[in-house]
Design a protein around this motif. Structure first.
Motif, PDB file in Angstrom:
ATOM      1  N   ILE A  63       0.718  -0.725   0.165  1.00  0.00           N
ATOM      2  CA  ILE A  63       0.193  -0.120   0.686  1.00  0.00           C
ATOM      3  C   ILE A  63       0.432   1.373   0.086  1.00  0.00           C
ATOM      4  N   GLU A  64       2.142   1.396   0.465  1.00  0.00           N
ATOM      5  CA  GLU A  64       2.655   2.561   1.015  1.00  0.00           C
ATOM      6  C   GLU A  64       3.885   2.353  -0.654  1.00  0.00           C
ATOM      7  N   LEU A  65       4.114   1.783  -1.181  1.00  0.00           N
ATOM      8  CA  LEU A  65       4.828   1.695  -2.242  1.00  0.00           C
ATOM      9  C   LEU A  65       3.725   2.165  -3.142  1.00  0.00           C
ATOM     10  N   SER A  66       2.630   1.667  -3.265  1.00  0.00           N
ATOM     11  CA  SER A  66       1.704   2.393  -3.868  1.00  0.00           C
ATOM     12  C   SER A  66       1.367   3.695  -4.426  1.00  0.00           C
ATOM     13  N   ASP A  67       1.773   4.394  -3.140  1.00  0.00           N
ATOM     14  CA  ASP A  67       1.194   6.264  -3.189  1.00  0.00           C
ATOM     15  C   ASP A  67       2.620   5.823  -2.535  1.00  0.00           C
ATOM     16  N   LYS A  68       3.457   6.584  -2.687  1.00  0.00           N
ATOM     17  CA  LYS A  68       4.135   7.082  -1.341  1.00  0.00           C
ATOM     18  C   LYS A  68       4.124   8.533  -0.943  1.00  0.00           C
ATOM     19  N   ARG A  69       3.241   9.263  -1.107  1.00  0.00           N
ATOM     20  CA  ARG A  69       2.159  10.302  -0.286  1.00  0.00           C
ATOM     21  C   ARG A  69       1.959   9.876   0.855  1.00  0.00           C
ATOM     22  N   GLY A  70       1.089   8.664   0.810  1.00  0.00           N
ATOM     23  CA  GLY A  70       0.753   8.499   1.906  1.00  0.00           C
ATOM     24  C   GLY A  70       1.197   7.322   2.943  1.00  0.00           C
ATOM     25  N   ARG A  71       0.722   7.340   4.131  1.00  0.00           N
ATOM     26  CA  ARG A  71       1.026   6.417   5.194  1.00  0.00           C
ATOM     27  C   ARG A  71      -0.062   5.592   5.832  1.00  0.00           C
ATOM     28  N   ILE A  72      -0.038   4.143   6.094  1.00  0.00           N
ATOM     29  CA  ILE A  72      -0.417   3.596   7.320  1.00  0.00           C
ATOM     30  C   ILE A  72      -0.629   4.238   8.449  1.00  0.00           C
ATOM     31  N   THR A  73      -2.583   4.297   8.652  1.00  0.00           N
ATOM     32  CA  THR A  73      -2.076   4.399  10.608  1.00  0.00           C
ATOM     33  C   THR A  73      -3.095   3.611  10.865  1.00  0.00           C
ATOM     34  N   TYR A  74      -3.619   2.596  10.286  1.00  0.00           N
ATOM     35  CA  TYR A  74      -4.619   1.900  10.686  1.00  0.00           C
ATOM     36  C   TYR A  74      -4.686   0.199   9.812  1.00  0.00           C
ATOM     37  N   MET A  75      -4.481  -0.912  10.608  1.00  0.00           N
ATOM     38  CA  MET A  75      -4.173  -2.070   9.506  1.00  0.00           C
ATOM     39  C   MET A  75      -4.517  -3.372  10.434  1.00  0.00           C
ATOM     40  N   PRO A  76      -5.043  -3.815   9.889  1.00  0.00           N
ATOM     41  CA  PRO A  76      -5.197  -5.568  10.696  1.00  0.00           C
ATOM     42  C   PRO A  76      -4.134  -6.586  10.556  1.00  0.00           C
ATOM     43  N   LEU A  77      -3.650  -7.210  11.840  1.00  0.00           N
ATOM     44  CA  LEU A  77      -2.587  -8.187  12.162  1.00  0.00           C
ATOM     45  C   LEU A  77      -3.349  -9.507  11.639  1.00  0.00           C
ATOM     46  N   GLU A  78      -4.553  -9.690  11.413  1.00  0.00           N
ATOM     47  CA  GLU A  78      -5.182 -11.198  11.502  1.00  0.00           C
ATOM     48  C   GLU A  78      -5.981 -10.316   9.970  1.00  0.00           C
ATOM     49  N   ASN A 106      -8.834   7.378   1.581  1.00  0.00           N
ATOM     50  CA  ASN A 106      -8.220   7.499   3.452  1.00  0.00           C
ATOM     51  C   ASN A 106      -7.773   5.789   3.920  1.00  0.00           C
ATOM     52  N   GLN A 107      -8.736   5.175   2.628  1.00  0.00           N
ATOM     53  CA  GLN A 107      -9.454   3.763   2.620  1.00  0.00           C
ATOM     54  C   GLN A 107      -8.752   3.157   1.624  1.00  0.00           C
ATOM     55  N   VAL A 108      -8.122   2.010   2.134  1.00  0.00           N
ATOM     56  CA  VAL A 108      -7.713   1.027   0.392  1.00  0.00           C
ATOM     57  C   VAL A 108      -7.505  -0.597   1.054  1.00  0.00           C
ATOM     58  N   ALA A 109      -8.301  -1.553   0.174  1.00  0.00           N
ATOM     59  CA  ALA A 109      -8.056  -2.851   0.592  1.00  0.00           C
ATOM     60  C   ALA A 109      -7.786  -2.965  -0.776  1.00  0.00           C
ATOM     61  N   LEU A 110      -7.001  -4.256  -0.128  1.00  0.00           N
ATOM     62  CA  LEU A 110      -6.275  -5.043  -0.914  1.00  0.00           C
ATOM     63  C   LEU A 110      -6.760  -6.827  -0.651  1.00  0.00           C
ATOM     64  N   ASP A 111      -6.089  -7.068  -1.849  1.00  0.00           N
ATOM     65  CA  ASP A 111      -6.623  -8.713  -2.604  1.00  0.00           C
ATOM     66  C   ASP A 111      -5.512  -9.594  -1.426  1.00  0.00           C
ATOM     67  N   PRO A 112      -5.678 -10.076   0.113  1.00  0.00           N
ATOM     68  CA  PRO A 112      -4.329  -9.954   0.766  1.00  0.00           C
ATOM     69  C   PRO A 112      -3.859 -11.064   0.412  1.00  0.00           C
ATOM     70  N   SER A 113      -4.629 -12.329  -1.174  1.00  0.00           N
ATOM     71  CA  SER A 113      -3.169 -13.386  -1.440  1.00  0.00           C
ATOM     72  C   SER A 113      -2.649 -12.864  -2.621  1.00  0.00           C
ATOM     73  N   THR A 114      -3.267 -11.580  -3.328  1.00  0.00           N
ATOM     74  CA  THR A 114      -2.456 -11.197  -4.162  1.00  0.00           C
ATOM     75  C   THR A 114      -1.880 -10.002  -4.209  1.00  0.00           C
ATOM     76  N   GLY A 115      -2.614  -9.071  -3.103  1.00  0.00           N
ATOM     77  CA  GLY A 115      -2.330  -7.700  -3.121  1.00  0.00           C
ATOM     78  C   GLY A 115      -2.081  -6.714  -3.985  1.00  0.00           C
ATOM     79  N   ALA A 116      -3.246  -7.395  -4.905  1.00  0.00           N
ATOM     80  CA  ALA A 116      -3.663  -6.258  -5.840  1.00  0.00           C
ATOM     81  C   ALA A 116      -4.333  -5.681  -5.084  1.00  0.00           C
ATOM     82  N   ILE A 117      -4.539  -4.411  -5.719  1.00  0.00           N
ATOM     83  CA  ILE A 117      -5.736  -3.532  -4.513  1.00  0.00           C
ATOM     84  C   ILE A 117      -6.292  -3.067  -5.928  1.00  0.00           C
TER      85      ILE A 117
END
Length: 408
Positions: A63-78, A106-117
């Motif tokens: 997520i952060e590499l896809s747009d270096k203008r932003g940073r993650i402030t909340y993420m699931p660990l599970e 301000n919210q991004v969803a990724l496919d967890p198995s491929t990493g695609a946005i």
């Protein structure tokens, strides 16, 4: 004295009627915000492919590499099986302007198995589109989408003040509903057979009496939701010692000078996991958030299917300094002083989540009833106002006819 309280109830009710009508309707919907949001926006919540999820830190990095203008402030660990990796982001500071970048989301969803946005959105945007509807209603509920001004969240303050007026109004309402001991039975009854105005009046008065305790809880908790630091904590501290929060002793950084975390996420998660073991907790580290305003990491402990804390007082969170990794506080439901536990109960009570699904159903129904009480209160006032105006006109006419008989 009773007439004074009747007058106070009238004008307090009229002053808050529109706000409570909106809060009631939106509250009835957002009790189910996660389920409805997921149903409306599958691309945000449902993984496009089935497969073994990538490590969560790899997904965060994508997520952060896809747009270096932003940073993650909340993420699931599970990650819940079949669901996306859903993260919140905030803009970094543009070195040329010294102001935050305009990300447009301000919210991004990724496919967890491929990493695609799969999807992005601006949570809380003023919009009735499919993807924005539930966040729009959620934010409308507590702020009316009124923007900040003079460094103050004006909408949050406004609805907090409405909550304070509502608290006092519910106390006045129950007092004036019982004019004397002989009339107590009338205050609980409904004139079903007569219908019309009398039944609407009974709905407003007797309905409020039957549900008084629940309405009072909603009113008190609404103040805590919006004005916890400004009003609720100071009041509760008069009666009980409160544990310090991670933010009490920290000065918030200016928006253009965020406190950059220097502790790597891998190390932060390792520190939090060791702390979990020392406390004997069984649930895994379920989510991580970062506050660049206060320089704090927060790690919550829960299973992937309980990220919203349904049942009881919610999930435990531990706080750490984002540079040193040193403990900075804890929010552990059911522990601390009586005042701590009281404050911990505010959101679970307000949302109904304290008793799970039955509580959410109850809060939805209460939201609709609050809107109904607001409408009937205004209708009763208009009806009585019409009667009072008619009575004044008749009085003036009668007085005129006595002074000037020839005009009658």
């Amino acid at each position: 004295m009773r007439s004074v309280y009747v007058l106070l109830h009238r004008w307090m009710g009229l002053a808050t009627a529109l706000f409570l009508f909106i809060a009631g309707l939106t509250g009835a919907v957002i009790s189910w915000d996660h389920a409805l949001d997921e149903w409306l926006n599958p691309s945000l919540f449902h993984a496009a492919t089935q497969g073994r999820p990538l490590p969560v830190l790899d997904l965060a990095n994508k997520i952060e590499l896809s747009d270096k203008r932003g940073r993650i402030t909340y993420m699931p660990l599970e990650i819940e099986p079949g669901h996306t990796f859903m993260a919140f982001v905030q803009p970094r500071i543009n070195p040329q302007t010294q102001q935050p970048y305009e990300l447009g989301y301000n919210q991004v969803a990724l496919d967890p198995s491929t990493g695609a946005i799969q999807a992005k959105r601006m949570w809380g945007k003023v919009s009735l589109t499919r993807e924005n509807l539930l966040p729009f209603l959620y934010k409308l509920h507590y702020s009316l989408h009124i923007p900040q001004g003079w460094g103050i969240e004006l909408g949050v303050w406004l609805m907090g003040i409405v909550g304070i007026v509502w608290v006092f109004d519910t106390l006045i309402a129950v007092y004036i509903s019982f004019p004397n001991l002989n009339a107590w039975r009338k205050s609980f009854s409904f004139r079903w057979q007569q219908g019309g105005y009398r039944l609407l009046f009974d709905f407003h008065r007797s309905g409020g009496v039957w549900l008084w305790l629940l309405l009072f809880i909603l009113a008190v908790t609404s103040v805590s939701m919006n004005l916890k630091q400004e009003v609720m904590r100071p009041i509760v501290s008069w009666f009980s010692t409160l544990s310090a929060t991670p933010f009490d002793s920290r000065i918030p950084a200016a928006i253009h000078q965020p406190i950059e975390p220097t502790l790597p996420l891998t190390q932060m998660i390792a520190i939090a996991s060791e702390e979990k073991k020392a406390r004997g907790w069984k649930d895994p580290a379920g989510a991580l958030s970062i506050s660049t305003e206060f320089g704090v990491y927060a790690v919550g402990f829960f299973t992937a299917d309980n990220s919203h804390g349904d049942g009881g007082l919610g999930n435990p969170w531990l706080y750490f300094d984002s540079r040193s990794g040193k403990p900075a506080g804890a929010d552990i439901p059911g522990t601390g002083s009586a005042g701590d536990i009281f404050l911990q109960s505010m959101f679970p009570l307000h949302s109904g989540r304290i008793i799970g699904m039955p509580g959410r159903i109850l809060v939805s129904l209460l939201g609709l009833l609050v809107s109904g009480f607001s409408v009937t209160g205004v209708y009763i006032w208009l009806k009585k106002r019409k009667v009072r105006i008619h009575a004044r006109v008749e009085k003036v006419a009668a007085s005129t006819s006595l002074k000037y008989p020839g005009l009658s």
